[in-house]
Design a protein around this motif. Structure first.
Motif, PDB file in Angstrom:
ATOM      1  N   SER A 106      40.172  36.460  42.674  1.00  0.00           N
ATOM      2  CA  SER A 106      39.933  37.652  43.501  1.00  0.00           C
ATOM      3  C   SER A 106      40.543  37.537  44.900  1.00  0.00           C
ATOM      4  O   SER A 106      40.507  38.494  45.658  1.00  0.00           O
ATOM      5  N   GLY A 107      41.093  36.379  45.228  1.00  0.00           N
ATOM      6  CA  GLY A 107      41.770  36.218  46.521  1.00  0.00           C
ATOM      7  C   GLY A 107      40.929  35.565  47.594  1.00  0.00           C
ATOM      8  O   GLY A 107      41.253  35.641  48.781  1.00  0.00           O
ATOM      9  N   LYS A 108      39.848  34.889  47.211  1.00  0.00           N
ATOM     10  CA  LYS A 108      38.933  34.290  48.194  1.00  0.00           C
ATOM     11  C   LYS A 108      39.624  33.228  49.054  1.00  0.00           C
ATOM     12  O   LYS A 108      39.429  33.214  50.269  1.00  0.00           O
ATOM     13  N   SER A 109      40.416  32.375  48.443  1.00  0.00           N
ATOM     14  CA  SER A 109      41.066  31.300  49.204  1.00  0.00           C
ATOM     15  C   SER A 109      42.114  31.841  50.172  1.00  0.00           C
ATOM     16  O   SER A 109      42.136  31.465  51.348  1.00  0.00           O
ATOM     17  N   GLN A 153      43.123  39.769  35.305  1.00  0.00           N
ATOM     18  CA  GLN A 153      43.878  39.318  34.129  1.00  0.00           C
ATOM     19  C   GLN A 153      45.337  39.065  34.484  1.00  0.00           C
ATOM     20  O   GLN A 153      45.921  38.059  34.063  1.00  0.00           O
ATOM     21  N   ASP A 154      45.921  39.949  35.289  1.00  0.00           N
ATOM     22  CA  ASP A 154      47.314  39.757  35.728  1.00  0.00           C
ATOM     23  C   ASP A 154      47.444  38.496  36.580  1.00  0.00           C
ATOM     24  O   ASP A 154      48.334  37.678  36.368  1.00  0.00           O
ATOM     25  N   ARG A 155      46.548  38.351  37.553  1.00  0.00           N
ATOM     26  CA  ARG A 155      46.622  37.218  38.474  1.00  0.00           C
ATOM     27  C   ARG A 155      46.387  35.877  37.782  1.00  0.00           C
ATOM     28  O   ARG A 155      46.925  34.861  38.207  1.00  0.00           O
ATOM     29  N   ARG A 215      36.426  45.808  48.297  1.00  0.00           N
ATOM     30  CA  ARG A 215      37.299  45.925  47.118  1.00  0.00           C
ATOM     31  C   ARG A 215      38.667  45.352  47.472  1.00  0.00           C
ATOM     32  O   ARG A 215      39.226  45.681  48.507  1.00  0.00           O
ATOM     33  N   THR A 216      39.166  44.482  46.591  1.00  0.00           N
ATOM     34  CA  THR A 216      40.459  43.865  46.859  1.00  0.00           C
ATOM     35  C   THR A 216      41.562  44.530  46.046  1.00  0.00           C
ATOM     36  O   THR A 216      42.428  45.164  46.606  1.00  0.00           O
ATOM     37  N   GLY A 217      41.502  44.395  44.752  1.00  0.00           N
ATOM     38  CA  GLY A 217      42.518  45.012  43.892  1.00  0.00           C
ATOM     39  C   GLY A 217      43.917  44.590  44.288  1.00  0.00           C
ATOM     40  O   GLY A 217      44.190  43.424  44.499  1.00  0.00           O
TER      41      GLY A 217
END
Length: 176
Positions: free
Chosen positions: A13-16, A110-112, A151-153
């Motif tokens: 989800s991009g947390k790091s 799923q893409d990431r 929301r990240t997306g």
């Protein structure tokens, strides 16, 4: 008093990345919980899972969360995707941190995660189905644990970080 910001959400989800940039922007220390777990164990997360299983990994994770919750001040903490599955972890984190849920759609995850080989829970041929099932099972845990949801997306990280900061300021003014 809550001086830390803890980013929670599903793996990928991009947390790091967001955590590093948020910490830099706010002039805070950045703590990536999974790297700290690897340092304490002297092994990689896939190896920890292989040798100790998921519950052994979660035990290590719980110990590191307890330590970070006690010792970290004014830090941005990026947590692993399953860190909030144990209620004791949420309780400890909430004592010292504002929890920010990085909400991301399943398709984006799923893409990431399509080519990631560092995720033991996804080391299977039916990866997309596992992502969907885990995401569905964990979503309510993230939502319940979160103080703030962003929301990240496919949004640029700058926009996500701006929204986190904006919501933190609003949240702080409400809690005065």
């Amino acid at each position: 008093m809550k001086t830390n910001i803890a980013l929670i959400g599903f793996m990928g989800s991009g947390k790091s990345t967001a955590g590093q940039r948020l910490a830099r922007r706010l002039g805070r220390e950045f703590i990536e919980l999974d790297r700290l777990i690897e340092q304490r164990a002297g092994d990689t997360i896939p190896e920890i899972f292989k040798e100790r299983g998921e519950s052994g990994f979660r035990d290590l994770e719980e110990a590191v969360i307890e330590e970070v919750s006690r010792s970290a001040k004014n830090a941005v903490i990026a947590l692993g995707g399953g860190a909030v599955l144990r209620p004791v972890n949420v309780e400890r984190l909430k004592a010292s941190a504002t929890l920010v849920y990085m909400e991301t759609e399943v398709e984006v995850l799923q893409d990431r995660l399509a080519r990631s080989r560092k995720r033991p829970l996804l080391d299977r041929p039916d990866r997309d189905r596992i992502i969907e099932e885990l995401h569905e099972a964990r979503r309510s845990v993230y939502e319940t644990a979160a103080d703030i949801t962003v929301r990240t997306g496919r949004r640029p990280f700058a926009a996500v970080i701006n929204e986190i900061i904006e919501k933190l300021v609003i949240d702080e003014s409400r809690n005065r």
